[in-house]
Every structure is written in C-alpha cells, then in structure tokens.
Motif scaffolding. Structure first.
Motif, PDB file in Angstrom:
ATOM      1  N   GLY A 195       8.083 -43.465 -13.622  1.00  0.00           N
ATOM      2  CA  GLY A 195       8.864 -43.991 -12.508  1.00  0.00           C
ATOM      3  C   GLY A 195       9.081 -42.927 -11.452  1.00  0.00           C
ATOM      4  N   MET A 196       9.734 -43.313 -10.349  1.00  0.00           N
ATOM      5  CA  MET A 196       9.965 -42.389  -9.246  1.00  0.00           C
ATOM      6  C   MET A 196      11.235 -42.817  -8.522  1.00  0.00           C
ATOM      7  N   ILE A 197      11.975 -41.838  -8.032  1.00  0.00           N
ATOM      8  CA  ILE A 197      13.120 -42.144  -7.170  1.00  0.00           C
ATOM      9  C   ILE A 197      12.847 -41.519  -5.804  1.00  0.00           C
ATOM     10  N   THR A 198      12.978 -42.302  -4.747  1.00  0.00           N
ATOM     11  CA  THR A 198      12.832 -41.770  -3.398  1.00  0.00           C
ATOM     12  C   THR A 198      14.206 -41.691  -2.737  1.00  0.00           C
ATOM     13  N   THR A 199      14.359 -40.743  -1.829  1.00  0.00           N
ATOM     14  CA  THR A 199      15.599 -40.654  -1.068  1.00  0.00           C
ATOM     15  C   THR A 199      15.367 -39.813   0.178  1.00  0.00           C
ATOM     16  N   ASN A 200      16.206 -40.044   1.185  1.00  0.00           N
ATOM     17  CA  ASN A 200      16.156 -39.198   2.388  1.00  0.00           C
ATOM     18  C   ASN A 200      17.322 -38.225   2.394  1.00  0.00           C
ATOM     19  N   ASP A 201      18.085 -38.192   1.316  1.00  0.00           N
ATOM     20  CA  ASP A 201      19.295 -37.372   1.246  1.00  0.00           C
ATOM     21  C   ASP A 201      19.008 -36.158   0.354  1.00  0.00           C
ATOM     22  N   GLU A 202      19.064 -35.013   0.949  1.00  0.00           N
ATOM     23  CA  GLU A 202      18.685 -33.787   0.244  1.00  0.00           C
ATOM     24  C   GLU A 202      19.594 -33.505  -0.964  1.00  0.00           C
ATOM     25  N   ASP A 203      20.900 -33.721  -0.798  1.00  0.00           N
ATOM     26  CA  ASP A 203      21.826 -33.464  -1.915  1.00  0.00           C
ATOM     27  C   ASP A 203      21.550 -34.421  -3.077  1.00  0.00           C
ATOM     28  N   MET A 204      21.292 -35.663  -2.707  1.00  0.00           N
ATOM     29  CA  MET A 204      20.973 -36.681  -3.724  1.00  0.00           C
ATOM     30  C   MET A 204      19.712 -36.261  -4.482  1.00  0.00           C
ATOM     31  N   ALA A 205      18.706 -35.807  -3.765  1.00  0.00           N
ATOM     32  CA  ALA A 205      17.450 -35.383  -4.405  1.00  0.00           C
ATOM     33  C   ALA A 205      17.716 -34.235  -5.373  1.00  0.00           C
ATOM     34  N   ALA A 206      18.539 -33.303  -4.957  1.00  0.00           N
ATOM     35  CA  ALA A 206      18.832 -32.138  -5.810  1.00  0.00           C
ATOM     36  C   ALA A 206      19.573 -32.576  -7.070  1.00  0.00           C
ATOM     37  N   ARG A 207      20.497 -33.508  -6.917  1.00  0.00           N
ATOM     38  CA  ARG A 207      21.243 -34.011  -8.092  1.00  0.00           C
ATOM     39  C   ARG A 207      20.320 -34.721  -9.064  1.00  0.00           C
ATOM     40  N   ILE A 208      19.428 -35.511  -8.522  1.00  0.00           N
ATOM     41  CA  ILE A 208      18.495 -36.263  -9.378  1.00  0.00           C
ATOM     42  C   ILE A 208      17.601 -35.287 -10.146  1.00  0.00           C
ATOM     43  N   ARG A 209      17.156 -34.231  -9.477  1.00  0.00           N
ATOM     44  CA  ARG A 209      16.306 -33.233 -10.162  1.00  0.00           C
ATOM     45  C   ARG A 209      17.060 -32.572 -11.316  1.00  0.00           C
ATOM     46  N   LEU A 210      18.343 -32.315 -11.103  1.00  0.00           N
ATOM     47  CA  LEU A 210      19.160 -31.744 -12.190  1.00  0.00           C
ATOM     48  C   LEU A 210      19.287 -32.736 -13.346  1.00  0.00           C
ATOM     49  N   LEU A 211      19.660 -33.964 -13.004  1.00  0.00           N
ATOM     50  CA  LEU A 211      19.947 -34.969 -14.032  1.00  0.00           C
ATOM     51  C   LEU A 211      18.725 -35.302 -14.879  1.00  0.00           C
ATOM     52  N   ARG A 212      17.541 -35.238 -14.291  1.00  0.00           N
ATOM     53  CA  ARG A 212      16.360 -35.666 -15.050  1.00  0.00           C
ATOM     54  C   ARG A 212      16.002 -34.648 -16.131  1.00  0.00           C
ATOM     55  N   SER A 213      16.566 -33.460 -16.066  1.00  0.00           N
ATOM     56  CA  SER A 213      16.254 -32.450 -17.065  1.00  0.00           C
ATOM     57  C   SER A 213      17.544 -31.818 -17.588  1.00  0.00           C
ATOM     58  N   HIS A 214      18.393 -32.661 -18.209  1.00  0.00           N
ATOM     59  CA  HIS A 214      19.596 -32.204 -18.914  1.00  0.00           C
ATOM     60  C   HIS A 214      20.632 -31.513 -18.036  1.00  0.00           C
ATOM     61  N   GLY A 215      20.531 -31.672 -16.713  1.00  0.00           N
ATOM     62  CA  GLY A 215      21.487 -30.996 -15.839  1.00  0.00           C
ATOM     63  C   GLY A 215      21.309 -29.490 -15.818  1.00  0.00           C
ATOM     64  N   PHE A 216      20.155 -29.036 -16.252  1.00  0.00           N
ATOM     65  CA  PHE A 216      19.901 -27.582 -16.301  1.00  0.00           C
ATOM     66  C   PHE A 216      19.680 -27.016 -14.901  1.00  0.00           C
ATOM     67  N   ARG A 217      20.554 -26.131 -14.468  1.00  0.00           N
ATOM     68  CA  ARG A 217      20.293 -25.366 -13.233  1.00  0.00           C
ATOM     69  C   ARG A 217      19.279 -24.283 -13.593  1.00  0.00           C
ATOM     70  N   ALA A 218      19.625 -23.519 -14.624  1.00  0.00           N
ATOM     71  CA  ALA A 218      18.655 -22.610 -15.243  1.00  0.00           C
ATOM     72  C   ALA A 218      18.468 -23.124 -16.665  1.00  0.00           C
ATOM     73  N   LYS A 219      17.317 -22.831 -17.256  1.00  0.00           N
ATOM     74  CA  LYS A 219      17.015 -23.377 -18.569  1.00  0.00           C
ATOM     75  C   LYS A 219      18.102 -23.027 -19.579  1.00  0.00           C
ATOM     76  N   TYR A 220      18.594 -24.024 -20.280  1.00  0.00           N
ATOM     77  CA  TYR A 220      19.637 -23.927 -21.307  1.00  0.00           C
ATOM     78  C   TYR A 220      21.043 -23.710 -20.739  1.00  0.00           C
ATOM     79  N   TYR A 221      21.215 -23.779 -19.401  1.00  0.00           N
ATOM     80  CA  TYR A 221      22.550 -23.699 -18.792  1.00  0.00           C
ATOM     81  C   TYR A 221      22.798 -24.998 -18.035  1.00  0.00           C
TER      82      TYR A 221
END
Ligand SMILES: *Cc1c(COP(=O)(O)O)cnc(C)c1O
Length: 365
Positions: A195-221
C-alpha cells in the motif's frame, strides 16, 4: 466463451521479461525491506498522483490505519464514512477505538452522499473518509469545503482509484492524506500485499514514516507507538514496472467501459455506471445494477463468464459492528446497492470477442 472476471496471467504475459529482471535485481541485492526500490516507487507514485510525499506501507488496510494514527484518531472520536465499501474502510476506524459513523451513498455514483455528511457531524467528529469507489472519485471539492468549515481531516480511501481524476486533480492529492492498495486485483497490483499513503503535508509525511517502523527515530529508540507497516523491495520493484503501463491499462478499461455502455444502452433491465462530469473513472470495477441480479448471475454462471457482487452486505449491518446500533433500513441507498449491483469483466486485455460475449449475456429477455 469462457471469460474470467480478471485475468492477471494475461497482463503478466505482456511484461514478463521486465518483471523478472526487476525481481532478479532485488534478489541479487539481498535488500528486502525499505531500500532503493521502495524509495524510487515512493517518488514515482508521488509524482503520478500529483503529491509532494508518498510513503510505502504494508497494505491498503494499513495505509488507512496509519493515516488515522498520524492524525491521532483514538477512543471517543468519530469518523464519518460510507457504509458501501470494502470492510477495511470502517475497520481501520474501529481498530483505534474510534467510532465509524456512516453516511449513506449517492445512488448514481455509489460514493458518499455529500448532503448526508453534515447532519452527522458532532463535537466528537475528527475526520471524514470518502471512498473513491470502483475507481471514480467522490465529490472532493464539496467534502473539502465541509471539512474546512468544521475543522476536520479528510483521508481519501483511494484503494480502488489510482490515476482517477476529478477536475484534473488526481485521487489522493486533495485530502490530508490518500490511501492506496496494491492488492493484486487493484488496477496497480503487486505480487502480494502492499500500500501507499500520499500527502502534501510534510509533518504528516514525517509522522507516517515514523509510525510505519515502530516509531523509531533512531533504530531501537521509539518516539511514538507505531508498528511494522513496511512495504518490501520485491513488491516495490514489481510495482515500478507496472506503474509505467498503468495509464495504458486504465485507458483500456475505459475503452471497454465505453463499449459496454454503447452496446447495453438500450437494455431496459440494467442501469449502467454513471460518470460524473470532469471525472476520469478508472473502472477498477465496472458495476451495473439490476433488480434481476439473481437471474443474471445464473446466466453468467451458465455461460462461464465471471462476475462478482461488490458488496453484498453494507458495513453498518456487519455482525462485528452490531454495537454501533444500526439496523436494516437505516441507510437505504447503500442497502439497495448491495442488493442490486454486479461487476462485469473489464480488464484491459479483454478481446473484442470476449466483450461481445459478456454484453450478449447481460441482455436478459
Ligand atoms: C482493497 C481495499 C482496501 C484494502 O486494501 P488491502 O491492500 O487489501 O488491505 C481498502 N479500501 C478499499 C475501498 C479497497 O477496495
């Protein structure tokens, strides 16, 4: 003449060498999760949809779930959507302990009825999920106007509508986020789930990227409670090949739809799909309606022609949503659609003889 509802083998035959080369590339790289193929596909889908960001995820269902997570939908919230859709549209809401609130559909387009939305808005309403059902966009300008007036988010369920347009804007580019599915039978289908999520909102895109991988900003954090909602490289590599052909396939579907509409225009027993003005319907399904559906299905079976009922039971009457308190009769346009609609074969590779055979079978005496 045998005609299947969908023939993915016929499609594969036209792109086989390219697909195998793409798969080979991934296998040789031994990179399987969130690598260069996913990144390239994200750029290509963003461009195709006319959006600034696209984030690959594990399925259309997860796209909806993650998009709702990204706008913090949770317990006590209400989200307005259509009862005449695939189950995932409503289950994504319910899985976050929010409440799906169903607004009936427009009987011509099968999409959410704009005039039914506002009456359902309460202080708890957080978002609207219109579905671009069967490949035709919902009335997004009106939905965005209602959303602005009441300060709501809009998540487009574009799972069936990649490449669909309304007033020259593409599905997934108008709401706060657009959710796509690459389930194999979708107009752009992978070799598995995606699947894919599209958005024109930069903050939204950044949140989605975090959420799709366990909320990891850095690996294991972990910064936020997320999950594993990732798209894999094999799917992305396949989808990148197919994306190049998508417009050709959509044109083929539209051409086949035009043939049916021409050849069935005088049938008294069926209603043909309605195309809104300035709309590019992509016909993920070509859906007719008839009160004689059972007879028609029997005829199709006998002639070995594929057809399918999308969807036999509207979402407000699903057993798992009993506690929402809806009953039969509450949303009559959706219930009538569930009783009367039937999808016919429409894929691009249908031959003239196959189209003729289908059209002939639709004509009940
Ligand atoms: C297919 C579909 C989904 C779910 O997509 P999956 O990739 O199967 O999870 C959601 N909404 C609609 C309208 C769909 O057609």
């Amino acid at each position: 003449m045998r005609v299947p509802l969908l023939d993915l083998k016929a499609q594969y035959a036209t792109i086989r060498d390219e697909i195998r080369a793409a798969l080979d590339r991934v296998v040789e790289s031994q990179r399987f999760i969130l690598g260069p193929e996913v990144e390239a596909l994200e750029r290509e889908i963003a461009k195709y949809c006319g959006c600034s960001h696209a984030i690959g995820v594990s399925s259309g269902t997860d796209a909806l779930l993650v998009a709702l997570m990204a706008i913090d939908v949770g317990p006590g919230d209400e989200v307005i959507t259509t009862p005449y859709s695939f189950f995932a549209t409503a289950s994504a809401i319910a899985r976050l302990q929010a409440r799906p609130v169903f607004a009936d559909i427009d009987e011509r387009t099968f999409n959410i009825d704009i005039s039914a939305i506002e009456a359902r808005i309460t202080p708890r309403t957080r978002a609207i999920i219109p579905v671009h059902l069967f490949g035709q966009m919902a009335d997004m300008p009106s939905i965005m106007e209602i959303a602005r007036k009441h300060n709501l988010s809009v998540i487009e369920d574009a799972a069936q509508a990649i490449g669909a347009e309304l007033n020259h804007k593409r599905a997934g580019s108008i709401g706060h986020a657009g959710c796509f599915s690459f389930y194999p039978s979708k107009n752009l289908g992978g070799f598995g789930d995606g699947g894919m999520i599209t958005t024109n909102d930069e903050d939204m895109a950044a949140r989605i990227r975090l959420l799709r991988s366990h909320g990891f900003r850095a690996k294991y954090y972990s910064e936020q409670l997320g999950g594993n909602f990732r798209l894999d490289e094999i799917q992305a590599a396949v989808l990148r090949v197919k994306l190049k052909y998508l417009d050709r396939w959509l044109d083929g579907r539209r051409r086949n739809a035009a043939f049916y509409c021409e050849s069935l225009s005088r049938s008294g027993t069926i209603k043909l799909p309605y195309e809104m003005p300035h709309s590019r319907h992509t016909y993920n399904q070509f859906v007719i309606r008839t009160v004689r559906r059972d007879e028609l299905i029997a005829q199709f079976k006998q002639k070995q022609i594929g057809c399918e009922v999308y969807y036999p039971l509207p979402l407000h009457l699903q057993a798992c949503f009993k506690e929402l308190g809806y009953k039969a009769g509450d949303l009559p346009a959706s219930e009538a659609a569930a009783r009367e609609t039937l999808a016919l074969p429409i894929y691009a590779e249908l031959t003239a003889e196959m189209l003729e055979a289908v059209a002939k079978t639709v004509k009940l005496p």
